[in-house]
Design a protein around this motif. Structure first.
Motif, short mmCIF file in Angstrom:
data_model
loop_
_atom_site.label_atom_id
_atom_site.label_comp_id
_atom_site.label_asym_id
_atom_site.label_seq_id
_atom_site.Cartn_x
_atom_site.Cartn_y
_atom_site.Cartn_z
N GLY A 128 -21.75 55.56 44.23
CA GLY A 128 -20.58 54.76 43.88
C GLY A 128 -20.61 54.24 42.47
N LYS A 129 -21.64 54.62 41.71
CA LYS A 129 -21.79 54.28 40.30
C LYS A 129 -21.74 52.77 40.01
N PRO A 130 -22.74 52.03 40.51
CA PRO A 130 -22.85 50.62 40.11
C PRO A 130 -23.15 50.55 38.62
N ASP A 131 -23.02 49.37 38.05
CA ASP A 131 -23.26 49.20 36.62
C ASP A 131 -24.74 49.07 36.29
N LEU A 132 -25.55 48.70 37.30
CA LEU A 132 -26.99 48.55 37.08
C LEU A 132 -27.68 48.60 38.44
N ILE A 133 -28.92 49.12 38.47
CA ILE A 133 -29.70 49.20 39.71
C ILE A 133 -31.02 48.48 39.51
N ILE A 134 -31.34 47.56 40.42
CA ILE A 134 -32.66 46.94 40.48
C ILE A 134 -33.41 47.65 41.60
N LEU A 135 -34.50 48.32 41.27
CA LEU A 135 -35.13 49.28 42.18
C LEU A 135 -36.60 48.99 42.39
N ASP A 136 -36.99 48.75 43.65
CA ASP A 136 -38.39 48.58 44.00
C ASP A 136 -39.04 49.95 44.14
N ILE A 137 -40.33 50.05 43.86
CA ILE A 137 -41.03 51.34 44.00
C ILE A 137 -41.42 51.59 45.45
N MET A 138 -41.97 50.59 46.11
CA MET A 138 -42.48 50.77 47.48
C MET A 138 -41.33 50.64 48.48
N LEU A 139 -40.77 51.77 48.87
CA LEU A 139 -39.63 51.79 49.78
C LEU A 139 -39.92 52.73 50.96
N THR A 146 -24.99 36.78 42.58
CA THR A 146 -23.61 36.43 42.91
C THR A 146 -23.21 35.14 42.22
N TYR A 147 -24.13 34.18 42.20
CA TYR A 147 -23.88 32.91 41.51
C TYR A 147 -23.62 33.14 40.03
N GLU A 148 -24.29 34.15 39.45
CA GLU A 148 -24.10 34.45 38.03
C GLU A 148 -22.84 35.27 37.77
N GLY A 149 -22.12 35.63 38.82
CA GLY A 149 -20.85 36.32 38.63
C GLY A 149 -20.87 37.81 38.88
N TYR A 150 -22.01 38.35 39.32
CA TYR A 150 -22.10 39.78 39.57
C TYR A 150 -21.67 40.10 41.01
N GLU A 151 -21.19 41.31 41.21
CA GLU A 151 -20.93 41.82 42.55
C GLU A 151 -22.17 42.58 42.99
N ARG A 187 -21.07 45.37 38.77
CA ARG A 187 -21.67 45.66 40.07
C ARG A 187 -23.14 46.00 39.91
N ILE A 188 -23.97 45.34 40.71
CA ILE A 188 -25.42 45.57 40.68
C ILE A 188 -25.88 46.00 42.07
N LEU A 189 -26.66 47.07 42.12
CA LEU A 189 -27.26 47.53 43.37
C LEU A 189 -28.71 47.08 43.40
N VAL A 190 -29.08 46.30 44.42
CA VAL A 190 -30.45 45.84 44.61
C VAL A 190 -31.09 46.67 45.72
N VAL A 191 -32.22 47.31 45.39
CA VAL A 191 -32.90 48.18 46.36
C VAL A 191 -34.29 47.63 46.62
N ASP A 192 -34.51 47.10 47.82
CA ASP A 192 -35.80 46.52 48.18
C ASP A 192 -35.82 46.35 49.69
N ASP A 193 -36.96 46.60 50.33
CA ASP A 193 -37.03 46.45 51.79
C ASP A 193 -37.51 45.07 52.21
N ASP A 194 -37.76 44.18 51.25
CA ASP A 194 -38.15 42.81 51.54
C ASP A 194 -36.88 41.96 51.61
N THR A 195 -36.50 41.55 52.83
CA THR A 195 -35.24 40.83 53.00
C THR A 195 -35.23 39.47 52.30
N TRP A 226 -16.00 30.87 40.71
CA TRP A 226 -17.05 30.65 41.69
C TRP A 226 -16.61 30.94 43.13
N GLY A 227 -15.35 31.31 43.33
CA GLY A 227 -14.90 31.51 44.69
C GLY A 227 -14.85 30.20 45.43
#
Length: 226
Positions: A44-55, A23-28, A4-12, A180-181
């Motif tokens: 919820g303790k994801p396995d990794l967080i991708i975090l933007d600074i400007m939020l 998701t294509y690479e198999g991550y949730e 599980r990866i949490l992506v944090v960014d305000d740029d949609t 691949w679902g």
């Protein structure tokens, strides 16, 4: 259980692109668009967080400090700030790695894989084996005998499923649905492409083929008969 990866960014545009690619690479993938949402989902303790600074609401540095105060979840900072001082500040705040926008997707995926190898999930280490092929589910690293090889997220999921079902013929439809679902049409050759990737890695040292083609049906992990 998928990583599980949490992506944090305000740029949609960025979150949409990352969610699709990961998701294509198999991550949730979960997405937060501000600091408050990020802290709530990080609980919820994801396995990794991708975090933007400007939020909005709370910047990424403050989010990183709060997460790091109680958790060792790997954090990859993804930001437009490219000054050395900003990178040092991000790392000193508790980030494990730092990538500047714009970035190459392949580099991001490689950094994710490296962070996950350095931070395996607790209590989930398992080694699966068939013949001289082994797969460590904690490090996501494969071996043929003593030779090691690395795997992308999708290659890992595919090889893991083969090792969970040794000698059983797995149909093309089953593999597509499992890995691949239902995002790909029946005419897609993505499965064949990834079978080729896996075979290249499994046979790089001249080892005999283990992933056999069952014509008109699918594939099976089994040793060739002499």
């Amino acid at each position: 259980m998928r990583t599980r990866i949490l992506v944090v960014d305000d740029d949609t545009k960025i979150t949409s692109m990352l969610k699709r690619a990961l998701t294509y690479e198999g991550y949730e993938v979960e997405v937060a668009t501000n600091g408050t949402q990020a802290l709530a989902l990080a609980a919820g303790k994801p396995d990794l967080i991708i975090l933007d600074i400007m939020l909005p609401v709370m910047d990424g540095l403050a989010v990183c400090r709060q997460i790091r105060a109680s958790s060792d979840i790997p954090i990859l900072m993804l930001t437009a700030r490219d000054d050395t001082a900003d990178r040092v500040l991000g790392l000193d705040t508790g980030a494990d790695d730092y990538l500047v926008k714009p970035f190459a997707l392949e580099e991001l995926l490689a950094r994710i894989r490296a962070l996950l190898r350095r931070h395996p999930r607790e209590n989930e280490a398992e080694v699966l084996q068939y013949g001289d092929l082994t797969l460590n589910t904690a490090t996501r690293e494969g071996f043929r005998g003593q030779r090691s090889f690395t795997l992308t997220a999708k290659e890992y999921e595919l090889l893991l499923y083969f090792l969970q079902n040794p000698q059983r013929v797995l149909t093309r439809d089953e593999l597509m649905a499992r890995i691949w679902g239902f995002d790909f049409s029946g005419e897609s050759n993505v499965l064949e492409v990834y079978i080729g990737y896996l075979r290249s890695k499994l046979e790089a040292g001249g080892e005999p083929r283990l992933i056999q083609t069952v014509r008109g049906v699918g594939y099976a992990l089994k040793e060739q008969r002499s």
